[in-house]
Design an enzyme around this catalytic site. Structure first.
Site, PDB file in Angstrom:
ATOM      1  N   ALA A 126       0.656  -1.597   0.092  1.00 13.92           N
ATOM      2  CA  ALA A 126      -0.106  -0.447   0.066  1.00 13.92           C
ATOM      3  C   ALA A 126       0.647   1.115  -0.207  1.00 13.92           C
ATOM      4  O   ALA A 126       1.111   1.845   0.613  1.00 13.92           O
ATOM      5  CB  ALA A 126      -0.881  -0.015   1.021  1.00 13.92           C
ATOM      6  N   LEU A 127       1.371   1.893  -1.408  1.00 16.30           N
ATOM      7  CA  LEU A 127       1.770   3.213  -1.365  1.00 16.30           C
ATOM      8  C   LEU A 127       1.384   3.977  -1.863  1.00 16.30           C
ATOM      9  O   LEU A 127       0.239   5.462  -1.894  1.00 16.30           O
ATOM     10  CB  LEU A 127       3.328   2.210  -2.146  1.00 16.30           C
ATOM     11  CG  LEU A 127       3.905   3.660  -2.756  1.00 16.30           C
ATOM     12  CD1 LEU A 127       4.946   3.699  -1.418  1.00 16.30           C
ATOM     13  CD2 LEU A 127       4.754   3.271  -4.137  1.00 16.30           C
ATOM     14  N   ALA A 132      -2.105  11.207  -4.949  1.00 16.19           N
ATOM     15  CA  ALA A 132      -0.005  10.335  -5.300  1.00 16.19           C
ATOM     16  C   ALA A 132      -0.442   9.302  -5.427  1.00 16.19           C
ATOM     17  O   ALA A 132      -0.228   7.892  -4.875  1.00 16.19           O
ATOM     18  CB  ALA A 132       0.064  10.346  -3.106  1.00 16.19           C
ATOM     19  N   GLY A 133      -0.199  10.020  -6.646  1.00 14.94           N
ATOM     20  CA  GLY A 133       0.370   8.631  -7.642  1.00 14.94           C
ATOM     21  C   GLY A 133       1.710   8.052  -8.395  1.00 14.94           C
ATOM     22  O   GLY A 133       2.530   7.277  -7.660  1.00 14.94           O
ATOM     23  N   THR A 160      -4.009  -3.645  -5.030  1.00 10.71           N
ATOM     24  CA  THR A 160      -4.460  -5.228  -5.186  1.00 10.71           C
ATOM     25  C   THR A 160      -4.621  -5.639  -4.238  1.00 10.71           C
ATOM     26  O   THR A 160      -3.950  -6.250  -3.035  1.00 10.71           O
ATOM     27  CB  THR A 160      -3.069  -5.641  -6.295  1.00 10.71           C
ATOM     28  OG1 THR A 160      -2.882  -4.332  -7.023  1.00 10.71           O
ATOM     29  CG2 THR A 160      -3.735  -6.808  -7.002  1.00 10.71           C
ATOM     30  N   GLN A 281       0.904 -13.589 -46.399  1.00 13.70           N
ATOM     31  CA  GLN A 281       2.204 -13.162 -46.128  1.00 13.70           C
ATOM     32  C   GLN A 281       2.128 -12.236 -45.494  1.00 13.70           C
ATOM     33  O   GLN A 281       2.281 -12.070 -44.024  1.00 13.70           O
ATOM     34  CB  GLN A 281       2.452 -12.613 -47.085  1.00 13.70           C
ATOM     35  CG  GLN A 281       4.314 -12.751 -47.108  1.00 13.70           C
ATOM     36  CD  GLN A 281       5.250 -12.107 -48.347  1.00 13.70           C
ATOM     37  OE1 GLN A 281       4.489 -11.433 -48.879  1.00 13.70           O
ATOM     38  NE2 GLN A 281       6.453 -12.080 -48.124  1.00 13.70           N
ATOM     39  N   GLN A 344      -7.075  -8.299 -34.244  1.00 18.20           N
ATOM     40  CA  GLN A 344      -7.199  -8.057 -35.554  1.00 18.20           C
ATOM     41  C   GLN A 344      -6.738  -9.577 -36.357  1.00 18.20           C
ATOM     42  O   GLN A 344      -7.377  -9.685 -37.390  1.00 18.20           O
ATOM     43  CB  GLN A 344      -5.606  -7.208 -35.489  1.00 18.20           C
ATOM     44  CG  GLN A 344      -5.322  -7.265 -37.001  1.00 18.20           C
ATOM     45  CD  GLN A 344      -6.844  -5.279 -37.070  1.00 18.20           C
ATOM     46  OE1 GLN A 344      -7.264  -5.408 -36.070  1.00 18.20           O
ATOM     47  NE2 GLN A 344      -7.487  -5.916 -38.357  1.00 18.20           N
ATOM     48  N   GLY A 347     -10.055 -11.323 -35.927  1.00 23.26           N
ATOM     49  CA  GLY A 347     -11.656 -10.329 -37.005  1.00 23.26           C
ATOM     50  C   GLY A 347     -12.327 -10.184 -36.368  1.00 23.26           C
ATOM     51  O   GLY A 347     -11.957 -10.040 -34.788  1.00 23.26           O
ATOM     52  N   GLU A 371       2.342  -0.287 -10.799  1.00 25.10           N
ATOM     53  CA  GLU A 371       4.061  -0.382 -10.616  1.00 25.10           C
ATOM     54  C   GLU A 371       4.426   0.385 -11.025  1.00 25.10           C
ATOM     55  O   GLU A 371       6.242   0.505 -11.172  1.00 25.10           O
ATOM     56  CB  GLU A 371       4.521  -2.165 -10.466  1.00 25.10           C
ATOM     57  CG  GLU A 371       3.667  -2.536  -9.761  1.00 25.10           C
ATOM     58  CD  GLU A 371       4.855  -3.925  -8.975  1.00 25.10           C
ATOM     59  OE1 GLU A 371       6.257  -3.938  -8.933  1.00 25.10           O
ATOM     60  OE2 GLU A 371       4.266  -5.082  -8.763  1.00 25.10           O
TER      61      GLU A 371
HETATM   62  N1  CAA Z   1      16.245   1.835  -4.333  1.00 24.90           N
HETATM   63  C1  CAA Z   1      16.482   2.762  -3.174  1.00 24.90           C
HETATM   64  N2  CAA Z   1      16.375   4.397  -3.396  1.00 24.90           N
HETATM   65  C2  CAA Z   1      15.873   4.942  -3.894  1.00 24.90           C
HETATM   66  C3  CAA Z   1      15.274   4.632  -5.566  1.00 24.90           C
HETATM   67  C4  CAA Z   1      15.407   3.227  -5.483  1.00 24.90           C
HETATM   68  N3  CAA Z   1      15.670   2.371  -6.673  1.00 24.90           N
HETATM   69  N4  CAA Z   1      15.052   5.537  -6.572  1.00 24.90           N
HETATM   70  C5  CAA Z   1      15.175   6.590  -6.156  1.00 24.90           C
HETATM   71  N5  CAA Z   1      16.161   6.195  -4.289  1.00 24.90           N
HETATM   72  C6  CAA Z   1      15.758   7.048  -3.156  1.00 24.90           C
HETATM   73  C7  CAA Z   1      16.667   8.150  -3.486  1.00 24.90           C
HETATM   74  O1  CAA Z   1      17.828   8.362  -3.036  1.00 24.90           O
HETATM   75  C8  CAA Z   1      16.221   9.647  -2.466  1.00 24.90           C
HETATM   76  O2  CAA Z   1      16.664   9.372  -1.195  1.00 24.90           O
HETATM   77  P1  CAA Z   1      17.642  10.389  -0.205  1.00 24.90           P
HETATM   78  O3  CAA Z   1      17.000  11.653  -0.424  1.00 24.90           O
HETATM   79  O4  CAA Z   1      18.286  10.216   0.478  1.00 24.90           O
HETATM   80  O5  CAA Z   1      18.874  10.657  -1.340  1.00 24.90           O
HETATM   81  C9  CAA Z   1      14.837   8.862  -1.760  1.00 24.90           C
HETATM   82  O6  CAA Z   1      14.581   7.514  -2.613  1.00 24.90           O
HETATM   83  C10 CAA Z   1      13.725   9.944  -3.185  1.00 24.90           C
HETATM   84  O7  CAA Z   1      14.240   9.511  -4.670  1.00 24.90           O
HETATM   85  P2  CAA Z   1      13.562  10.697  -5.331  1.00 24.90           P
HETATM   86  O8  CAA Z   1      14.048  11.944  -5.212  1.00 24.90           O
HETATM   87  O9  CAA Z   1      14.248  10.231  -7.326  1.00 24.90           O
HETATM   88  O10 CAA Z   1      12.274  10.265  -5.679  1.00 24.90           O
HETATM   89  P3  CAA Z   1      10.954  11.614  -6.119  1.00 24.90           P
HETATM   90  O11 CAA Z   1       9.785  11.944  -5.712  1.00 24.90           O
HETATM   91  O12 CAA Z   1      11.791  12.350  -7.369  1.00 24.90           O
HETATM   92  O13 CAA Z   1      10.207   9.884  -7.280  1.00 24.90           O
HETATM   93  C11 CAA Z   1       9.557   8.060  -8.267  1.00 24.90           C
HETATM   94  C12 CAA Z   1      10.446   9.248  -7.429  1.00 24.90           C
HETATM   95  C13 CAA Z   1      10.743   7.162  -9.460  1.00 24.90           C
HETATM   96  C14 CAA Z   1       9.704   8.821  -9.480  1.00 24.90           C
HETATM   97  C15 CAA Z   1       8.857   7.191  -7.708  1.00 24.90           C
HETATM   98  O14 CAA Z   1       8.146   8.352  -6.965  1.00 24.90           O
HETATM   99  C16 CAA Z   1       7.843   6.200  -8.290  1.00 24.90           C
HETATM  100  O15 CAA Z   1       8.873   5.198  -8.828  1.00 24.90           O
HETATM  101  N6  CAA Z   1       6.786   6.759  -8.411  1.00 24.90           N
HETATM  102  C17 CAA Z   1       6.062   5.724  -8.980  1.00 24.90           C
HETATM  103  C18 CAA Z   1       4.545   5.194  -8.117  1.00 24.90           C
HETATM  104  C19 CAA Z   1       4.652   3.618  -8.723  1.00 24.90           C
HETATM  105  O16 CAA Z   1       5.632   3.335  -9.047  1.00 24.90           O
HETATM  106  N7  CAA Z   1       3.600   3.084  -7.790  1.00 24.90           N
HETATM  107  C20 CAA Z   1       3.480   1.939  -8.015  1.00 24.90           C
HETATM  108  C21 CAA Z   1       2.258   1.892  -6.677  1.00 24.90           C
HETATM  109  S1  CAA Z   1       2.120  -0.119  -6.464  1.00 24.90           S
HETATM  110  C22 CAA Z   1       1.525  -1.033  -7.746  1.00 24.90           C
HETATM  111  O17 CAA Z   1       0.927  -0.513  -8.550  1.00 24.90           O
HETATM  112  C23 CAA Z   1       1.192  -2.008  -7.117  1.00 24.90           C
HETATM  113  C24 CAA Z   1       0.124  -3.149  -7.602  1.00 24.90           C
HETATM  114  O18 CAA Z   1      -0.719  -2.891  -6.549  1.00 24.90           O
HETATM  115  C25 CAA Z   1       0.121  -3.810  -8.588  1.00 24.90           C
END
Ligand code: CAA
Length: 387
Positions: A126-127, A132-133, A160, A281, A344, A347, A371
């Site tokens: 739960a993120l 906040a998406g 999910t 083809q 497609q 058809g 994700e």
């Molecule tokens: N691993 C570990 N740490 C990481 C990282 C990674 N891959 N990427 C970034 N970080 C760290 C950064 O180093 C930073 O830490 P510090 O401040 O200490 O340096 C911190 O995390 C924040 O990073 P950013 O400044 O890059 O963060 P941001 O706010 O710019 O966001 C983003 C980055 C990539 C846009 C991220 O918010 C993102 O991936 N957004 C998409 C969200 C997402 O994927 N949601 C999916 C929900 S789950 C789902 O869909 C599942 C389901 O139900 C099936």
């Protein structure tokens, strides 16, 4: 000398055969019904548990099957080939528990991973929140310390398997002045007082897997349910996605393979102008392109899976973030194209529910969205390349 990281072993091929046989027999026959009724099938879940395929990634020390990341990909791929909704069982069990595997205390791991391995509980992640998406760090859900407990308030969205999972990894703000570094991760149980769920979302696809809000209303949990240290929750959440975007790639591959296999069977049978349409083809070129895109995405996914496995085993891989986003993006874009082409090739028939390819096309769409949208994946890749 460098060896390919991704070559599947004999065991991986045998695993694929086993899962395909089970999926054809026990999962595929329910796929259309799950899509139509929008009901989660507990019978299918039980079949996966009986075959120990519901959470294959859980290490043996916690009672799991101990499958490596490539084996997990193969399981998800083969289940998704039959039914994308069902493939969310092993995929989301992995998504919910990787935060623990990466960051939790030994006590939390043993307490929560064992019931998942036994098939007694599922684990969701739960993120996201309504506001906040893609900008996940903008979350509002609060966790406030109170003695040796935390009190959680907020609404998580697009979760999910919400309502059917017993356990949830919940990311919440513990220090509002610290931005992403003020977010912590917790284990919340469905039975915790104050936890409730929104109505099932009415979706385009993956209808056999419930997606609901998780509503936290003064949910008081012991402080030792925090995963890792205070303020590390966002990093754990993103590090988790580095591993699990590979499993969404696997799901996309499976959906696409299901559509390709069905379309190939169809064009060999369907006759027009006095011969099978496979003789033309124009259609042959379409099938060749579909298979080419699928195999390219598969190789990238297996390569990312091998990197994920190494990272999980304590060997950090600096290109894992890039590769997991690339695999998820490439495989899901390929799946959307391949399933659309499969419709497609059939058809008018392909456009009806009498054939499975329209369901596969609808199911494929989500893999470009969850994700992290494919726009976010491209952003993640570009940041890795330009940093
Ligand atoms: N691993 C570990 N740490 C990481 C990282 C990674 N891959 N990427 C970034 N970080 C760290 C950064 O180093 C930073 O830490 P510090 O401040 O200490 O340096 C911190 O995390 C924040 O990073 P950013 O400044 O890059 O963060 P941001 O706010 O710019 O966001 C983003 C980055 C990539 C846009 C991220 O918010 C993102 O991936 N957004 C998409 C969200 C997402 O994927 N949601 C999916 C929900 S789950 C789902 O869909 C599942 C389901 O139900 C099936």
């Amino acid at each position: 000398m460098s060896f390919p990281l991704y070559a599947p072993a004999e065991e991986h091929h045998l695993l694929r055969e086993t899962v395909r046989a089970l999926a054809d027999e026990k999962i595929a026959p329910h796929a259309a019904e799950a899509d139509e009724t929008e009901e989660f099938s507990w019978d299918v879940y039980k079949a996966l548990v009986a075959a120990d395929l519901h959470a294959v990634h859980v290490p043996e020390q916690y009672g799991g099957a101990g499958a490596d990341a490539l084996a997990t990909v193969i399981v998800i791929e083969e289940v998704a080939r039959a039914c994308a909704s069902t493939s969310l069982i092993p995929a989301v069990n992995k998504l919910g528990t990787v935060p623990l595997l990466l960051s939790a205390s030994e006590e939390l791991k043993s307490r929560y991973l064992a019931p998942v391995a036994r098939g007694e509980a599922m684990f969701s992640y739960a993120l996201s929140e309504p506001e906040a998406g893609s900008d996940a760090a903008a979350m509002k859900t609060r966790a406030v310390a109170d003695g040796d407990a935390y009190v959680l308030n907020g609404t998580k969205m697009w979760i999910t398997n919400a309502g059917i999972s017993e356990y949830y990894t919940v990311m919440a703000v513990t220090d509002p002045s610290a931005g992403a570094r003020g977010i912590s991760a917790f284990v919340v149980e469905k039975s915790d007082e104050g936890v409730s769920f929104g109505p099932k979302e009415k979706k385009l696809g993956i209808k056999g897997s419930p997606t609901r809000q998780v509503i936290l209303d003064d949910v008081r949990i012991p402080a030792n349910r925090m995963i890792g240290d205070p303020g590390t929750g966002f990093k754990t959440a993103l590090a988790t996605l580095d591993h699990t975007r590979v499993t969404i790639a696997a799901q996309a591959l499976g959906i696409a393979q299901g559509a390709l296999d069905y379309a190939i069977g169809y064009v060999k049978e369907r006759k027009q102008f006095g011969r099978p349409v496979a003789d033309f083809q124009g259609l042959q070129f379409m099938i060749a392109d579909m298979a080419m895109k699928l195999e390219a995405a598969r190789q990238l996914t297996y390569h990312a899976a091998a990197k994920s496995e190494r990272a999980m085993n304590g060997e950090p891989q600096k290109d894992l973030t890039f590769l997991s986003s690339a695999a998820k993006c490439a495989a899901s874009d390929a799946a959307m194209e391949i399933t659309t082409d499969a419709v497609q090739l059939l058809g008018g028939y392909g456009y009806t529910k009498d054939f499975p390819v329209e369901r596969m096309m609808r199911d494929a769409k989500i893999t470009q969205i969850y994700e992290g949208t494919n726009q976010i994946q491209r952003m993640v890749m570009a940041r890795q390349l330009l940093k």
